[in-house]
Design an enzyme around this catalytic site. Structure first.
Site, mmCIF file in Angstrom:
data_model
loop_
_atom_site.group_PDB
_atom_site.id
_atom_site.type_symbol
_atom_site.label_atom_id
_atom_site.label_comp_id
_atom_site.label_asym_id
_atom_site.label_seq_id
_atom_site.Cartn_x
_atom_site.Cartn_y
_atom_site.Cartn_z
ATOM 1 N N ASP A 230 0.840 -1.204 0.000
ATOM 2 C CA ASP A 230 0.000 0.000 0.000
ATOM 3 C C ASP A 230 0.876 1.255 0.000
ATOM 4 O O ASP A 230 1.932 1.290 0.636
ATOM 5 C CB ASP A 230 -0.870 0.048 1.252
ATOM 6 N N GLY A 250 1.813 -2.270 -5.548
ATOM 7 C CA GLY A 250 1.153 -3.554 -5.740
ATOM 8 C C GLY A 250 -0.138 -3.716 -4.972
ATOM 9 O O GLY A 250 -0.737 -4.795 -4.991
ATOM 10 N N ASP A 251 -0.585 -2.678 -4.263
ATOM 11 C CA ASP A 251 -1.850 -2.738 -3.522
ATOM 12 C C ASP A 251 -2.475 -1.347 -3.558
ATOM 13 O O ASP A 251 -2.118 -0.533 -4.408
ATOM 14 C CB ASP A 251 -1.615 -3.242 -2.091
ATOM 15 N N ASP A 252 -3.411 -1.051 -2.648
ATOM 16 C CA ASP A 252 -4.129 0.221 -2.694
ATOM 17 C C ASP A 252 -3.159 1.412 -2.680
ATOM 18 O O ASP A 252 -2.189 1.425 -1.918
ATOM 19 C CB ASP A 252 -5.075 0.340 -1.505
ATOM 20 N N SER A 283 -2.286 0.672 -9.999
ATOM 21 C CA SER A 283 -2.192 -0.486 -9.110
ATOM 22 C C SER A 283 -3.165 -1.556 -9.573
ATOM 23 O O SER A 283 -4.240 -1.227 -10.093
ATOM 24 C CB SER A 283 -2.534 -0.084 -7.670
#
Length: 448
Positions: A230, A250-252, A283
Site C-alpha cells: 500500500d 502492488g496494492d491500494d 495499481s
C-alpha cells in the site's frame, strides 16, 4: 519511464487531463495544518561515521545522530543531513523536533537481513500482527509519541529492498508481520515531502493514532506484483492531508483504516478529517480506498482530483461483518480512470478477520457516500454495491458519472447492487434500480 518523473511534474500532467477543473480547486491545499519549520542547527550523518558506499551498515550512525538531536535539544530542533550516497541501514527511531533531509542522490537503503530488524508489539487496535499472530517487525523509520518531525529533501530515496520480504510472504515462511518503510504512532505535527519511497516490504507510509499529518510531493514505487505494498495508509488518525503525489504499487494507493474487528471496536479510535487531493497512480488493486479495517469508524473523508491508470478498482469502500464501526460522510469527486477492472465498488464482504473471536453480529454502518464527477475509459465493470442484509448501506449518492467500457457503444457492463438505498443523477451506464428509484432521491438531496 513515467514512474521516475518527479511528483510535481506528474501533478501538472494530471491537471491537463481534466481541463474542466477550476483553477482554484486544482491548487487548493490543506498543507497549512502543519507549518514547515526551518532548523538552524544542522548535522550530517557523516559526522557520526556514516558511510554511503552501499555496503557499510549505518544503523549505529543514524542512532547516534538522533541521540544527539534528542539530548542536546537545540532551540528550534535539528536537521540531520544525508548527502549523496547509498547508506545501508537497519531500522532506527526518529525523535521530536527533527528534520531528516535527503539530498539529491541520497539513498537510505534497508538491510535485507531479517535479524537486523527488531520486533515491536502489535498495535492495540489490531490485537496482533496484520499478517502473523504476535509481534511485528519494526518499520525502517519508526517513531512513537513524537511531535514536529519532518522527512524531506531533494527527492532522495528511501529504498526498502522489499523483494526478500515479498518472497517470504509468497513462500509462507514469514514468522512475523512484515515491516513498513515509515510508521509513526501517537504523533503529531508531521511533514513528509519531496522524497521517493520504493520497494517497501509491506505498507509504505503508515501514520497510526496520529494527528496533523501532511504527506505531499512524494513518489511511491513498487512492482505491480509486490504483495501488500500500500502507498499511504492513515490509520485511526485525524487532520491528515495527502496531496500532489504519484503512487504506483502492488496494492491500494491510499487506504484509510481504523482498526481490525473486536480489537478496533474496543480501542475505539476513528479516522476523520482526512483530505486527499491531486493523486496520480496505478495499481492492480484500488486507487482511493476506505477499509477494509474500519472498526474504529472512518468519517469525514474528502478525495478529489484523482487520476488513475491500469487499476483493479478505481474507488473502493470495503468492510465486512465483525468490523462494526461506521463509514460515513465520504466524498470522492473529479476522478479520471483509464483501463480499470471495476470503476466503483462499495462492499460489505471484503477482508479477513484477526481470529475466530470476532463478533459476527458487529455489523458496520455505511451511510452518506457521495461520488460525483467521475469519468472512466476502458472500464470493464462500471460499478458494484453490495451491502449487508441486516445493515443495508444508505445514502449512496452518485452524480455525473460516465464509465465507458472497452468497446465503443451505448451499452456497458451493468451495475450490480444489493441491500443499498440512495440516488443517482446523470450516471452512465445507468446504475441499478436500488439507486434509480425516485422515492430514494430525498435521501441524497443534501448531497447533490
Amino acid at each position: 519511464m513515467i514512474q521516475w518523473v518527479g511528483p510535481i511534474f506528474l501533478c501538472i500532467i494530471s491537471t491537463l487531463l481534466l481541463m474542466n477543473w477550476s483553477v482554484v480547486a486544482e491548487w487548493e491545499t490543506c498543507s497549512g495544518i502543519v507549518p514547515m519549520q526551518y532548523r538552524y542547527d544542522k548535522i550530517s550523518i557523516l559526522d557520526f561515521g556514516g558511510v554511503g558506499d552501499g555496503r557499510t551498515l549505518n544503523t549505529k550512525a543514524f542512532e547516534e545522530a538522533i541521540f544527539r538531536i534528542q539530548h542536546l535539544k537545540r532551540r528550534g530542533g535539528t536537521l540531520l543531513y544525508v548527502p549523496a550516497g547509498v547508506f545501508l541501514t537497519g531500522p532506527f527511531n526518529l525523535t521530536s523536533r527533527m528534520t531528516l533531509y535527503l539530498a539529491r542522490g541520497a539513498v537510505i537503503k534497508a538491510t535485507q537481513d531479517p535479524s537486523q530488524w527488531p520486533l515491536v508489539d502489535p498495535l492495540p487496535s489490531y490485537g496482533r500482527g496484520r499478517e502473523r499472530p504476535g509481534g511485528r517487525y519494526m518499520s525502517l523509520l519508526h517513531g512513537n509519541g513524537l511531535h514536529d518531525v519532518i522527512i524531506t529533501g531533494e527527492n532522495g530515496t528511501i529504498d526498502g529492498q522489499g523483494d526478500v520480504w515479498w518472497n517470504m510472504w509468497r513462500q509462507r515462511t514469514l514468522q512475523y508481520t512484515r515491516p513498513h518503510l515509515i510508521e509513526l504512532m501517537n504523533s503529531r505535527g508531521i511533514i513528509i515531502s519531496n522524497v521517493i519511497f520504493k520497494n517497501s516490504p509491506f505498507w509504505n507510509i503508515h501514520p497510526v493514532y496520529c494527528s496533523n499529518v501532511v504527506i505531499r510531493y512524494v513518489t511511491i514505487l513498487a512492482p505491480a506484483d509486490s504483495p501488500n505494498t500500500d502507498g499511504i495508509d492513515p490509520d485511526s488518525s485525524f487532520h491528515v492531508c495527502i496531496e500532489d503525489s504519484y503512487i504506483s504499487v502492488g496494492d491500494d494507493l491510499i487506504a484509510v483504516k481504523s482498526g481490525w474487528d473486536q480489537y478496533g471496536i474496543a480501542y475505539g479510535r476513528p479516522s476523520h478529517s482526512i483530505t486527499i487531493r491531486r493523486i496520480t497512480g496505478s495499481s492492480p488493486f484500488a486507487g482511493i480506498a476506505v477499509g477494509s479495517e474500519t472498526s474504529g469508524s472512518v468519517v469525514d473523508v474528502l478525495a478529489e482530483h484523482i487520476n488513475l491508470f491500469n487499476m483493479g478498482v478505481g474507488i473502493h469502500i470495503k468492510t465486512n461483518i465483525g468490523r462494526g464501526g461506521m463509514i460515513r460522510n465520504i466524498t470522492v469527486s473529479n476522478v479520471y480512470m483509464e483501463n480499470t477492472r471495476t470503476g466503483i465498488k462499495i462492499a460489505g464482504d471484503v477482508g479477513d478477520h484477526p481470529d475466530e473471536n470476532f463478533n459476527p453480529n458487529a455489523l458496520p454502518i455505511v451511510k452518506g457516500i457521495k461520488i460525483k464527477d467521475v469519468w472512466g475509459e476502458k472500464v470493464l465493470q462500471a460499478g458494484l454495491i453490495r451491502g449487508l442484509k441486516n445493515s443495508p448501506f444508505s445514502g449512496i449518492c452518485l452524480s455525473n458519472i460516465n464509465l465507458h467500457g472497452n468497446n465503443p457503444g451505448p451499452r456497458n457492463s451493468p451495475w450490480k447492487c444489493s441491500d443499498v438505498s440512495g440516488a443517482a443523477i446523470q450516471v452512465s451506464p445507468w446504475p441499478c434500480a436500488e439507486l434509480a428509484s425516485s422515492q430514494q432521491t430525498g435521501a441524497c438531496s443534501t448531497y447533490f
